[in-house]
Design a protein around this motif. Structure first.
Motif, PDB file in Angstrom:
ATOM      1  N   ASP A 281      43.853  35.477  29.847  1.00  0.00           N
ATOM      2  CA  ASP A 281      45.013  36.322  29.553  1.00  0.00           C
ATOM      3  C   ASP A 281      46.077  35.997  30.592  1.00  0.00           C
ATOM      4  OD1 ASP A 281      46.856  38.213  28.882  1.00  0.00           O
ATOM      5  OD2 ASP A 281      45.494  39.929  28.962  1.00  0.00           O
ATOM      6  N   ILE A 282      47.043  35.158  30.201  1.00  0.00           N
ATOM      7  CA  ILE A 282      48.106  34.707  31.094  1.00  0.00           C
ATOM      8  C   ILE A 282      49.319  35.597  30.876  1.00  0.00           C
ATOM      9  CG2 ILE A 282      49.616  32.772  31.682  1.00  0.00           C
ATOM     10  CD1 ILE A 282      47.298  30.955  30.602  1.00  0.00           C
ATOM     11  N   GLN A 283      49.729  36.282  31.922  1.00  0.00           N
ATOM     12  CA  GLN A 283      50.764  37.301  31.798  1.00  0.00           C
ATOM     13  C   GLN A 283      52.164  36.704  31.721  1.00  0.00           C
ATOM     14  OE1 GLN A 283      50.009  40.686  31.481  1.00  0.00           O
ATOM     15  NE2 GLN A 283      47.958  39.791  31.281  1.00  0.00           N
TER      16      GLN A 283
ATOM     17  N   GLY B 170      38.139  30.356  17.751  1.00  0.00           N
ATOM     18  CA  GLY B 170      38.861  31.269  18.619  1.00  0.00           C
ATOM     19  C   GLY B 170      40.280  31.523  18.156  1.00  0.00           C
ATOM     20  N   THR B 171      40.999  32.316  18.937  1.00  0.00           N
ATOM     21  CA  THR B 171      42.363  32.716  18.598  1.00  0.00           C
ATOM     22  C   THR B 171      43.286  32.459  19.773  1.00  0.00           C
ATOM     23  OG1 THR B 171      41.574  34.442  17.094  1.00  0.00           O
ATOM     24  CG2 THR B 171      43.835  34.645  17.898  1.00  0.00           C
TER      25      THR B 171
ATOM     26  N   ASP C 268      53.097  37.798  20.804  1.00  0.00           N
ATOM     27  CA  ASP C 268      52.181  38.571  19.954  1.00  0.00           C
ATOM     28  C   ASP C 268      51.833  37.814  18.675  1.00  0.00           C
ATOM     29  OD1 ASP C 268      52.133  40.783  21.690  1.00  0.00           O
ATOM     30  OD2 ASP C 268      54.054  41.477  20.906  1.00  0.00           O
ATOM     31  N   ARG C 269      52.130  36.506  18.640  1.00  0.00           N
ATOM     32  CA  ARG C 269      51.960  35.728  17.418  1.00  0.00           C
ATOM     33  C   ARG C 269      50.748  34.810  17.519  1.00  0.00           C
ATOM     34  NH1 ARG C 269      55.841  31.069  14.899  1.00  0.00           N
ATOM     35  NH2 ARG C 269      55.877  30.464  17.088  1.00  0.00           N
TER      36      ARG C 269
ATOM     37  N   VAL D   1      50.411  34.601  27.121  1.00  0.00           N
ATOM     38  CA  VAL D   1      49.564  33.649  26.406  1.00  0.00           C
ATOM     39  C   VAL D   1      48.121  34.131  26.509  1.00  0.00           C
ATOM     40  CG1 VAL D   1      48.781  31.250  26.243  1.00  0.00           C
ATOM     41  CG2 VAL D   1      51.139  31.753  26.935  1.00  0.00           C
ATOM     42  N   GLN D   2      47.476  34.306  25.358  1.00  0.00           N
ATOM     43  CA  GLN D   2      46.094  34.798  25.338  1.00  0.00           C
ATOM     44  C   GLN D   2      45.187  33.807  24.609  1.00  0.00           C
ATOM     45  OE1 GLN D   2      45.945  39.271  24.447  1.00  0.00           O
ATOM     46  NE2 GLN D   2      48.037  38.736  23.852  1.00  0.00           N
ATOM     47  N   LEU D   3      44.106  33.450  25.251  1.00  0.00           N
ATOM     48  CA  LEU D   3      43.083  32.600  24.661  1.00  0.00           C
ATOM     49  C   LEU D   3      41.830  33.439  24.470  1.00  0.00           C
ATOM     50  CD1 LEU D   3      44.996  30.745  26.573  1.00  0.00           C
ATOM     51  CD2 LEU D   3      43.284  28.997  26.133  1.00  0.00           C
ATOM     52  N   ASP D   4      41.451  33.629  23.232  1.00  0.00           N
ATOM     53  CA  ASP D   4      40.329  34.502  22.909  1.00  0.00           C
ATOM     54  C   ASP D   4      39.197  33.677  22.287  1.00  0.00           C
ATOM     55  OD1 ASP D   4      38.747  36.727  22.397  1.00  0.00           O
ATOM     56  OD2 ASP D   4      39.865  37.326  20.611  1.00  0.00           O
TER      57      ASP D   4
END
Length: 367
Positions: A26-28, A59-60, A65-66, A4-7
């Motif tokens: 960036d949660i692995q 943000g994204t 990967d979605r 899970v990625q918070l950008d």
């Protein structure tokens, strides 16, 4: 993959100020991450944005990967466990756990296999015919978790799931959640205001304040190397003690508290190289309750102070002893058999190398 990625995630309601400001995480895959902070810091809002229950202002957000910013909650492949359990009172445990799978038109045999497997994992096989009103809070929480497990999601989200339980049951459920994470090998994101829960459950912890990430690191790093005064005071029980003061401008490097109760020679301490550039500046000293002792420890630099006990809380194997330095309340974790009473003076030795120092202006740790 359940990363899970918070950008640069941000959240605002209407034209109001942002309640979440520029969060990057960036949660692995298979990681257990805890979001912790005081009430109103934005931790539940952040979790609800990951779940799709709150819209993202900027943000994204990536799950796997979605990009899922505009993906509805039921298509994000996540499962959420709420604080209030959110069980259907007219349904049995089996029916509650199976309900989401029935909506997906899953075959009955597969539904039965999934519910049975989850019930076995959570040790609630004997409760499958009961209704929520006939169960304890801990049992209902297990059912809520089981309902999430049967979906086999990419990511589990927990929103303060233990806050309605008593202290003993919370301790038991923390152990169960650790075991569940090991068994499922799933990515889990957990919200709590209880830093003990955060420290015991998380592989890594996100400390939030006013919508900003203060620090994202392992529990031991947060405890030993807080990046600022807020993290230092929030992580640890009891909270870290703080004493405002100033470093000497010339001569031997010393710390002197604002009202003169404490003067420490820092010239030979591990802090000396980092503090040298702050000579003459206002700083705040921090020390944890467990880094003070009624007797010196051989081989350690431990300055001595004489203080007066304001109160003593006996907790069995230790006594939390309160006292004042300047006008700041301090607490020391001392042996339970130390015979101290209100108003009694006693000696206290500090582990100087365990102290922390913070820039008084920015509140950032000085390293």
């Amino acid at each position: 993959m359940s990363r899970v990625q918070l950008d640069h995630i941000a959240k605002a309601y209407g034209n109001g100020p942002r309640v979440i400001r520029d969060v990057n995480l960036d949660i692995q895959d298979k990681e257990f991450v805890v979001l912790v902070g005081p009430s109103g810091c934005g931790k539940s809002t952040l979790l609800r944005m990951i779940a799709g229950l709150e819209a993202i202002t900027d943000g994204t957000l990536l799950i796997g990967d979605r990009r899922v910013n505009d993906v509805p909650p039921n298509e994000r492949d996540i499962a959420m466990v709420f604080q209030n359990y959110a069980l259907y009172p007219h349904m049995t445990v089996y029916e509650n756990m199976a309900f989401g799978l029935k909506l997906r038109n899953m075959p009955k045999t597969e539904i039965k296999d999934r519910v049975t497997a989850a019930a076995r994992l959570l040790e609630i096989e004997n409760l499958l015919d009961r209704k929520p009103k006939d169960m304890s809070g801990g049992q209902r929480q297990r059912v809520a978790i089981g309902r999430a497990i049967v979906r086999n999601p990419q990511v589990f989200l927990f929103d303060e799931p233990l806050s309605n339980l008593d202290a003993k049951l919370r301790g038991q459920m923390r152990i169960e959640l650790q075991k569940l994470h090991r068994d499922l090998q799933a990515t889990m994101i957990y919200v709590t205001h209880d830093q003990i829960e955060a420290m015991t459950l998380g592989n890594r912890i996100v400390v939030l304040r006013n919508g900003d990430v203060q620090q994202f690191d392992t529990p031991i790093t947060l405890y030993n190397q807080p990046v600022n005064r807020f993290v230092a005071g929030f992580i640890g029980t009891p909270p870290m003690n703080f004493l405002p003061g100033r470093l000497s401008g010339t001569g031997p490097l010393q710390f002197q508290s604002d009202q003169g109760a404490v003067t420490l020679d820092l010239s030979q301490s591990v802090h000396a190289p980092a503090l040298a550039s702050f000579r003459g500046h206002a700083v705040t000293l921090g020390i944890r309750a467990e880094h003070m002792s009624p007797v010196p420890v051989p081989g350690r630099s431990m300055p001595e102070l004489t203080v007066q006990a304001d109160a003593v809380e006996h907790t069995g194997n230790e006594a939390l002893t309160y006292f004042h330095l300047d006008d700041q309340r301090f607490v020391a974790r001392l042996p339970a058999d130390l015979p101290l009473t209100f108003g009694q003076s006693f000696r206290l030795f500090w582990e100087l190398d365990k102290c922390h120092f913070f820039d008084a202006e920015t509140e950032l740790a000085i390293r």
